[in-house]
Design a protein around this motif. Sequence first.
Motif, PDB file in Angstrom:
ATOM      1  N   LEU A  46       0.836  -1.197   0.000  1.00 47.83           N
ATOM      2  CA  LEU A  46       0.000   0.000   0.000  1.00 47.83           C
ATOM      3  C   LEU A  46       0.876   1.254   0.000  1.00 47.83           C
ATOM      4  O   LEU A  46       1.941   1.274   0.615  1.00 47.83           O
ATOM      5  CB  LEU A  46      -0.887   0.014   1.247  1.00 47.83           C
ATOM      6  N   THR A  47       0.410   2.290  -0.664  1.00 46.73           N
ATOM      7  CA  THR A  47       1.095   3.574  -0.603  1.00 46.73           C
ATOM      8  C   THR A  47       0.714   4.253   0.718  1.00 46.73           C
ATOM      9  O   THR A  47      -0.277   3.868   1.350  1.00 46.73           O
ATOM     10  CB  THR A  47       0.688   4.486  -1.773  1.00 46.73           C
ATOM     11  N   PRO A  48       1.469   5.261   1.149  1.00 43.67           N
ATOM     12  CA  PRO A  48       1.091   5.984   2.374  1.00 43.67           C
ATOM     13  C   PRO A  48      -0.334   6.547   2.316  1.00 43.67           C
ATOM     14  O   PRO A  48      -1.072   6.475   3.291  1.00 43.67           O
ATOM     15  CB  PRO A  48       2.139   7.099   2.455  1.00 43.67           C
ATOM     16  N   LYS A  49      -0.730   7.065   1.164  1.00 44.33           N
ATOM     17  CA  LYS A  49      -2.081   7.633   1.016  1.00 44.33           C
ATOM     18  C   LYS A  49      -3.149   6.538   1.153  1.00 44.33           C
ATOM     19  O   LYS A  49      -4.170   6.735   1.812  1.00 44.33           O
ATOM     20  CB  LYS A  49      -2.195   8.333  -0.341  1.00 44.33           C
ATOM     21  N   GLU A  50      -2.926   5.377   0.536  1.00 48.27           N
ATOM     22  CA  GLU A  50      -3.867   4.263   0.649  1.00 48.27           C
ATOM     23  C   GLU A  50      -3.962   3.787   2.096  1.00 48.27           C
ATOM     24  O   GLU A  50      -5.048   3.487   2.601  1.00 48.27           O
ATOM     25  CB  GLU A  50      -3.433   3.107  -0.260  1.00 48.27           C
ATOM     26  N   ILE A  54      -7.330   3.632   4.550  1.00 48.31           N
ATOM     27  CA  ILE A  54      -7.829   2.419   5.208  1.00 48.31           C
ATOM     28  C   ILE A  54      -7.913   2.620   6.723  1.00 48.31           C
ATOM     29  O   ILE A  54      -8.889   2.218   7.356  1.00 48.31           O
ATOM     30  CB  ILE A  54      -6.956   1.193   4.852  1.00 48.31           C
ATOM     31  N   LEU A  55      -6.909   3.254   7.315  1.00 47.30           N
ATOM     32  CA  LEU A  55      -6.947   3.498   8.758  1.00 47.30           C
ATOM     33  C   LEU A  55      -8.141   4.375   9.126  1.00 47.30           C
ATOM     34  O   LEU A  55      -8.805   4.136  10.135  1.00 47.30           O
ATOM     35  CB  LEU A  55      -5.641   4.137   9.238  1.00 47.30           C
ATOM     36  N   SER A  82      -0.384  14.019   6.197  1.00 45.82           N
ATOM     37  CA  SER A  82      -1.374  15.087   6.076  1.00 45.82           C
ATOM     38  C   SER A  82      -2.676  14.690   6.777  1.00 45.82           C
ATOM     39  O   SER A  82      -3.487  15.545   7.120  1.00 45.82           O
ATOM     40  CB  SER A  82      -1.645  15.414   4.608  1.00 45.82           C
ATOM     41  N   VAL A  83      -2.858  13.396   7.012  1.00 46.91           N
ATOM     42  CA  VAL A  83      -4.051  12.892   7.710  1.00 46.91           C
ATOM     43  C   VAL A  83      -3.701  12.545   9.156  1.00 46.91           C
ATOM     44  O   VAL A  83      -4.366  12.988  10.092  1.00 46.91           O
ATOM     45  CB  VAL A  83      -4.626  11.651   6.985  1.00 46.91           C
ATOM     46  N   TYR A  84      -2.660  11.748   9.342  1.00 44.30           N
ATOM     47  CA  TYR A  84      -2.197  11.346  10.668  1.00 44.30           C
ATOM     48  C   TYR A  84      -0.971  12.192  11.000  1.00 44.30           C
ATOM     49  O   TYR A  84       0.101  11.974  10.444  1.00 44.30           O
ATOM     50  CB  TYR A  84      -1.893   9.845  10.705  1.00 44.30           C
ATOM     51  N   THR A  85      -1.146  13.147  11.888  1.00 43.75           N
ATOM     52  CA  THR A  85      -0.122  14.171  12.107  1.00 43.75           C
ATOM     53  C   THR A  85       0.840  13.865  13.249  1.00 43.75           C
ATOM     54  O   THR A  85       1.865  14.517  13.382  1.00 43.75           O
ATOM     55  CB  THR A  85      -0.785  15.525  12.369  1.00 43.75           C
ATOM     56  N   ASN A  86       0.535  12.882  14.075  1.00 42.01           N
ATOM     57  CA  ASN A  86       1.370  12.560  15.230  1.00 42.01           C
ATOM     58  C   ASN A  86       2.237  11.335  14.898  1.00 42.01           C
ATOM     59  O   ASN A  86       2.083  10.267  15.481  1.00 42.01           O
ATOM     60  CB  ASN A  86       0.476  12.299  16.446  1.00 42.01           C
ATOM     61  N   VAL A  87       3.148  11.522  13.934  1.00 43.14           N
ATOM     62  CA  VAL A  87       3.904  10.412  13.346  1.00 43.14           C
ATOM     63  C   VAL A  87       5.390  10.521  13.689  1.00 43.14           C
ATOM     64  O   VAL A  87       5.978  11.597  13.612  1.00 43.14           O
ATOM     65  CB  VAL A  87       3.717  10.395  11.813  1.00 43.14           C
ATOM     66  N   TYR A  88       5.973   9.375  14.045  1.00 44.02           N
ATOM     67  CA  TYR A  88       7.399   9.287  14.344  1.00 44.02           C
ATOM     68  C   TYR A  88       8.023   8.225  13.449  1.00 44.02           C
ATOM     69  O   TYR A  88       7.356   7.275  13.040  1.00 44.02           O
ATOM     70  CB  TYR A  88       7.633   8.903  15.812  1.00 44.02           C
ATOM     71  N   THR A  89       9.308   8.380  13.181  1.00 43.99           N
ATOM     72  CA  THR A  89      10.076   7.383  12.423  1.00 43.99           C
ATOM     73  C   THR A  89      11.373   7.113  13.175  1.00 43.99           C
ATOM     74  O   THR A  89      11.689   7.807  14.145  1.00 43.99           O
ATOM     75  CB  THR A  89      10.414   7.884  11.002  1.00 43.99           C
ATOM     76  N   LYS A  90      12.135   6.147  12.702  1.00 41.52           N
ATOM     77  CA  LYS A  90      13.395   5.813  13.369  1.00 41.52           C
ATOM     78  C   LYS A  90      14.359   6.991  13.379  1.00 41.52           C
ATOM     79  O   LYS A  90      15.162   7.120  14.273  1.00 41.52           O
ATOM     80  CB  LYS A  90      14.025   4.579  12.740  1.00 41.52           C
ATOM     81  N   SER A  91      14.254   7.887  12.416  1.00 44.31           N
ATOM     82  CA  SER A  91      15.154   9.043  12.388  1.00 44.31           C
ATOM     83  C   SER A  91      14.740  10.134  13.372  1.00 44.31           C
ATOM     84  O   SER A  91      15.541  11.007  13.695  1.00 44.31           O
ATOM     85  CB  SER A  91      15.232   9.632  10.977  1.00 44.31           C
TER      86      SER A  91
END
Length: 195
Positions: A46-50, A54-55, A82-91
């Motif tokens: 799935l792409t990030p937008k897809e 779904i979420l 742009s939809v889920y704004t409270n996002v973290y990554t390993k960086s």
Amino acid sequence: MVAYSQCEYHGLSSTSLEAIEAVRGDRKPWSGEAARVWRNRGKCPLTPKETAFILQALNIPTNTTIYLAAGDGIMEIEGFTSVYTNVYTKSSLPSSKDFVQMHGNTKAALDYHVSINSDAYIATYFGNMDKMVSAMRALKGLFKTLALSRRDYANYTAQGLTGEELAKAIWKAHREDFVMGMGTALPDCFCELRL
């Protein structure tokens, strides 16, 4: 993952498409009927937008704290953030100095550690990492684990479903999987209160 999948993706920016082609090398994507069959079998990541769509269809609140356990070069992440704004990554977890010193295996270990210890885990593509994380979470009794149905998403979009109609169909498909005991799911996504 997208570059290795041999899937066609329409609607991506030219920058993303060029990056995918650069990684693919000699591996050419499926085309025509083969591409449609491959996608409708649920073989395409799935792409990030897809994923964001779904979420939302599964009523996951948009202010949920989310850790993205993915490769360093997540393309078109804005379709998700742009939809889920409270996002973290390993960086975003270690200091920039510590992150620069981390090698691939250490980064993967960080993703694995966060994934098996999170309140919930959602797999957008059921590869080796997802299988290991899901198994370890089950062993630890952490059953809030969900594998998103790429197959249902592909089939419904191929039928022309969009918007709220698509969201309802996606919710019902995931609920049916949960009720039938196929895989594991986030139980609170599918609760129905009946008095």
